[in-house]
Write a protein that holds these residues in place. Structure first.
Motif, PDB file in Angstrom:
ATOM      1  N   PRO B  52       0.782  -1.248   0.000  1.00 56.56           N
ATOM      2  CA  PRO B  52       0.000   0.000   0.000  1.00 56.56           C
ATOM      3  C   PRO B  52       0.808   1.291   0.000  1.00 56.56           C
ATOM      4  CG  PRO B  52      -0.928  -1.559   1.551  1.00 56.56           C
ATOM      5  CD  PRO B  52       0.382  -2.130   1.102  1.00 56.56           C
ATOM      6  N   VAL B  53       2.108   1.218   0.183  1.00 61.30           N
ATOM      7  CA  VAL B  53       2.906   2.455   0.106  1.00 61.30           C
ATOM      8  C   VAL B  53       2.919   3.009  -1.317  1.00 61.30           C
ATOM      9  CG1 VAL B  53       4.376   1.945   2.072  1.00 61.30           C
ATOM     10  CG2 VAL B  53       5.021   1.111  -0.176  1.00 61.30           C
ATOM     11  N   SER B  54       2.590   2.121  -2.279  1.00 65.58           N
ATOM     12  CA  SER B  54       2.531   2.538  -3.686  1.00 65.58           C
ATOM     13  C   SER B  54       1.099   2.426  -4.186  1.00 65.58           C
ATOM     14  CB  SER B  54       3.414   1.639  -4.553  1.00 65.58           C
ATOM     15  OG  SER B  54       4.726   1.620  -4.072  1.00 65.58           O
ATOM     16  N   ASN B  55       0.748   3.215  -5.196  1.00 71.43           N
ATOM     17  CA  ASN B  55      -0.563   3.034  -5.820  1.00 71.43           C
ATOM     18  C   ASN B  55      -0.439   2.461  -7.223  1.00 71.43           C
ATOM     19  OD1 ASN B  55       0.318   5.217  -7.282  1.00 71.43           O
ATOM     20  ND2 ASN B  55      -1.007   6.674  -6.231  1.00 71.43           N
ATOM     21  N   LYS B  56       0.794   2.128  -7.596  1.00 73.67           N
ATOM     22  CA  LYS B  56       1.006   1.555  -8.920  1.00 73.67           C
ATOM     23  C   LYS B  56       2.285   0.731  -8.906  1.00 73.67           C
ATOM     24  CE  LYS B  56       1.688   3.017 -13.748  1.00 73.67           C
ATOM     25  NZ  LYS B  56       1.814   4.207 -14.627  1.00 73.67           N
ATOM     26  N   LYS B  57       2.224  -0.416  -9.575  1.00 70.32           N
ATOM     27  CA  LYS B  57       3.413  -1.260  -9.706  1.00 70.32           C
ATOM     28  C   LYS B  57       3.416  -1.817 -11.109  1.00 70.32           C
ATOM     29  CE  LYS B  57       6.935  -3.816  -8.208  1.00 70.32           C
ATOM     30  NZ  LYS B  57       6.734  -4.917  -7.244  1.00 70.32           N
ATOM     31  N   GLY B  60       6.830  -4.815 -16.927  1.00 70.08           N
ATOM     32  CA  GLY B  60       6.596  -5.107 -18.341  1.00 70.08           C
ATOM     33  C   GLY B  60       5.188  -4.750 -18.756  1.00 70.08           C
ATOM     34  N   ARG B  61       4.458  -5.747 -19.252  1.00 69.32           N
ATOM     35  CA  ARG B  61       3.084  -5.505 -19.708  1.00 69.32           C
ATOM     36  C   ARG B  61       2.058  -5.583 -18.578  1.00 69.32           C
ATOM     37  NH1 ARG B  61       1.098  -9.237 -22.413  1.00 69.32           N
ATOM     38  NH2 ARG B  61       2.637 -10.900 -22.087  1.00 69.32           N
ATOM     39  N   PHE B  62       2.506  -5.904 -17.384  1.00 65.98           N
ATOM     40  CA  PHE B  62       1.600  -6.095 -16.243  1.00 65.98           C
ATOM     41  C   PHE B  62       1.715  -4.916 -15.278  1.00 65.98           C
ATOM     42  CE2 PHE B  62       0.531 -10.419 -17.321  1.00 65.98           C
ATOM     43  CZ  PHE B  62       1.627 -10.858 -18.044  1.00 65.98           C
ATOM     44  N   THR B  63       0.574  -4.320 -14.938  1.00 61.85           N
ATOM     45  CA  THR B  63       0.543  -3.186 -14.026  1.00 61.85           C
ATOM     46  C   THR B  63      -0.563  -3.376 -13.008  1.00 61.85           C
ATOM     47  OG1 THR B  63       1.330  -1.692 -15.767  1.00 61.85           O
ATOM     48  CG2 THR B  63       0.337  -0.676 -13.816  1.00 61.85           C
ATOM     49  N   ILE B  64      -0.225  -3.161 -11.736  1.00 60.80           N
ATOM     50  CA  ILE B  64      -1.237  -3.148 -10.683  1.00 60.80           C
ATOM     51  C   ILE B  64      -1.544  -1.693 -10.354  1.00 60.80           C
ATOM     52  CG2 ILE B  64      -1.827  -3.755  -8.315  1.00 60.80           C
ATOM     53  CD1 ILE B  64       0.241  -5.997  -8.434  1.00 60.80           C
ATOM     54  N   PHE B  65      -2.841  -1.367 -10.310  1.00 58.18           N
ATOM     55  CA  PHE B  65      -3.294  -0.077  -9.814  1.00 58.18           C
ATOM     56  C   PHE B  65      -3.981  -0.314  -8.475  1.00 58.18           C
ATOM     57  CE2 PHE B  65      -2.354   2.582 -13.401  1.00 58.18           C
ATOM     58  CZ  PHE B  65      -2.363   1.704 -14.478  1.00 58.18           C
ATOM     59  N   PHE B  66      -3.611   0.467  -7.470  1.00 57.15           N
ATOM     60  CA  PHE B  66      -4.078   0.217  -6.109  1.00 57.15           C
ATOM     61  C   PHE B  66      -4.773   1.457  -5.556  1.00 57.15           C
ATOM     62  CE2 PHE B  66      -4.120  -2.134  -2.260  1.00 57.15           C
ATOM     63  CZ  PHE B  66      -3.919  -1.233  -1.226  1.00 57.15           C
ATOM     64  N   ASN B  67      -5.970   1.261  -4.997  1.00 55.12           N
ATOM     65  CA  ASN B  67      -6.731   2.345  -4.375  1.00 55.12           C
ATOM     66  C   ASN B  67      -7.009   1.946  -2.930  1.00 55.12           C
ATOM     67  OD1 ASN B  67      -8.827   4.050  -3.399  1.00 55.12           O
ATOM     68  ND2 ASN B  67      -9.447   4.505  -5.498  1.00 55.12           N
ATOM     69  N   LYS B  71     -10.215   0.251  -1.094  1.00 54.93           N
ATOM     70  CA  LYS B  71      -9.844  -1.162  -0.905  1.00 54.93           C
ATOM     71  C   LYS B  71     -10.032  -1.932  -2.214  1.00 54.93           C
ATOM     72  CE  LYS B  71     -10.998  -1.217   4.008  1.00 54.93           C
ATOM     73  NZ  LYS B  71     -11.872  -1.791   5.043  1.00 54.93           N
ATOM     74  N   LYS B  72      -9.510  -1.354  -3.250  1.00 58.76           N
ATOM     75  CA  LYS B  72      -9.625  -1.997  -4.562  1.00 58.76           C
ATOM     76  C   LYS B  72      -8.284  -1.962  -5.264  1.00 58.76           C
ATOM     77  CE  LYS B  72     -14.474  -0.854  -5.493  1.00 58.76           C
ATOM     78  NZ  LYS B  72     -15.402  -0.128  -6.377  1.00 58.76           N
ATOM     79  N   LEU B  73      -8.094  -2.978  -6.089  1.00 66.52           N
ATOM     80  CA  LEU B  73      -6.930  -2.971  -6.960  1.00 66.52           C
ATOM     81  C   LEU B  73      -7.289  -3.654  -8.267  1.00 66.52           C
ATOM     82  CD1 LEU B  73      -4.349  -5.591  -5.623  1.00 66.52           C
ATOM     83  CD2 LEU B  73      -6.397  -5.055  -4.363  1.00 66.52           C
TER      84      LEU B  73
END
Lengths: 114, 113
Positions: B52-57, B60-67, B71-73
């Motif tokens: 949770p310290v990041s909102n994006k990871k 390559g072609r894979f990206t996680i967006f975190f809110n 409480k959603k990603l």
């Protein structure tokens, strides 16, 4: 490099018979160890975890038991199988003490109960 | 109670499109969110993870967006390839030593060439 090996790869057993599944981790001392169960096409349900030899915590009751007789070995067993025990059993490990949370899964044991 | 929820249950995209897989969670103590992928008759393997310290990871072609507030990603797979066809599991672990991992029910992704 760490390796994780599960045995047997597959078992077909009768309802009411006993079961023993095993898992060995090589190349890593004092890992956290886990057993997971996965129904066909289903999610991963954590069953047990262990952070040290002789210490096992149950996460969900499924008429199964687990033991950790050695640092690198984790055993899953039951004396009486049920039809509902069918599925894919996965052993996993993670780094102990300062655990980053990353799980590494073994190749799994497929159990069919008839 | 399902601690981690995923949607959709299944998703089909054309090669080259972006696939978006959603995940939500209940417990605010969760602070490690790995995504695993699983190919038929194989065991799951870690794909990418976020804290949770990041909102994006990105990887390559894979990206996680975190809110964190909601409480959603979500996992975005850009330029989807047929080899990406697999079941994707979102998981979560609380900040109490990571002995417990909660997995969603998975999203089955099919990429059509």
């Amino acid at each position: 490099a760490q390796t994780i090996h599960q045995w047997p790869v597959a078992e077909i057993k009768a309802v009411g018979s006993p079961l023993s599944l095993g898992c060995t981790i090589k190349g890593k001392s004092s890992p956290n160890l886990y057993w997971y169960w996965q129904a066909t096409g289903g999610t991963l349900q954590q069953l047990f975890y262990s952070i040290t030899v002789g210490q096992v915590e149950s996460v969900v009751q499924l008429n199964l038991s687990a033991s950790r007789p050695k640092d690198d070995q984790f055993i899953l067993s039951t004396e009486k199988l049920l039809l509902s025990h069918s599925g894919f059993y996965l052993c996993a490990w993670s780094r102990g003490g300062g655990n980053t949370g990353q799980l590494y899964f073994g190749e799994g044991s497929k159990l069919t109960v008839l | 109670q399902q601690q981690v929820r995923q949607s959709p249950q299944s998703l089909t995209v054309w090669e080259g499109e972006t696939a978006i897989l959603n995940c939500s969670y209940e417990d605010s103590t969760f602070d490690y969110f790995p995504w695993y992928w699983q190919f038929p008759r194989e065991s799951p393997a870690l794909l990418i993870a976020i804290r949770p310290v990041s909102n994006k990871k990105e990887d390559g072609r894979f990206t996680i967006f975190f809110n964190k507030r909601e409480k959603k990603l979500s996992l975005h797979i850009t330029d989807s390839q047929p080899g990406d066809s697999a079941t994707y599991f979102c998981a979560a672990s609380p900040n109490t030593g990571y002995q417990n991992f909660y997995f969603g029910k998975g999203t089955s992704l099919t990429v059509i060439p």
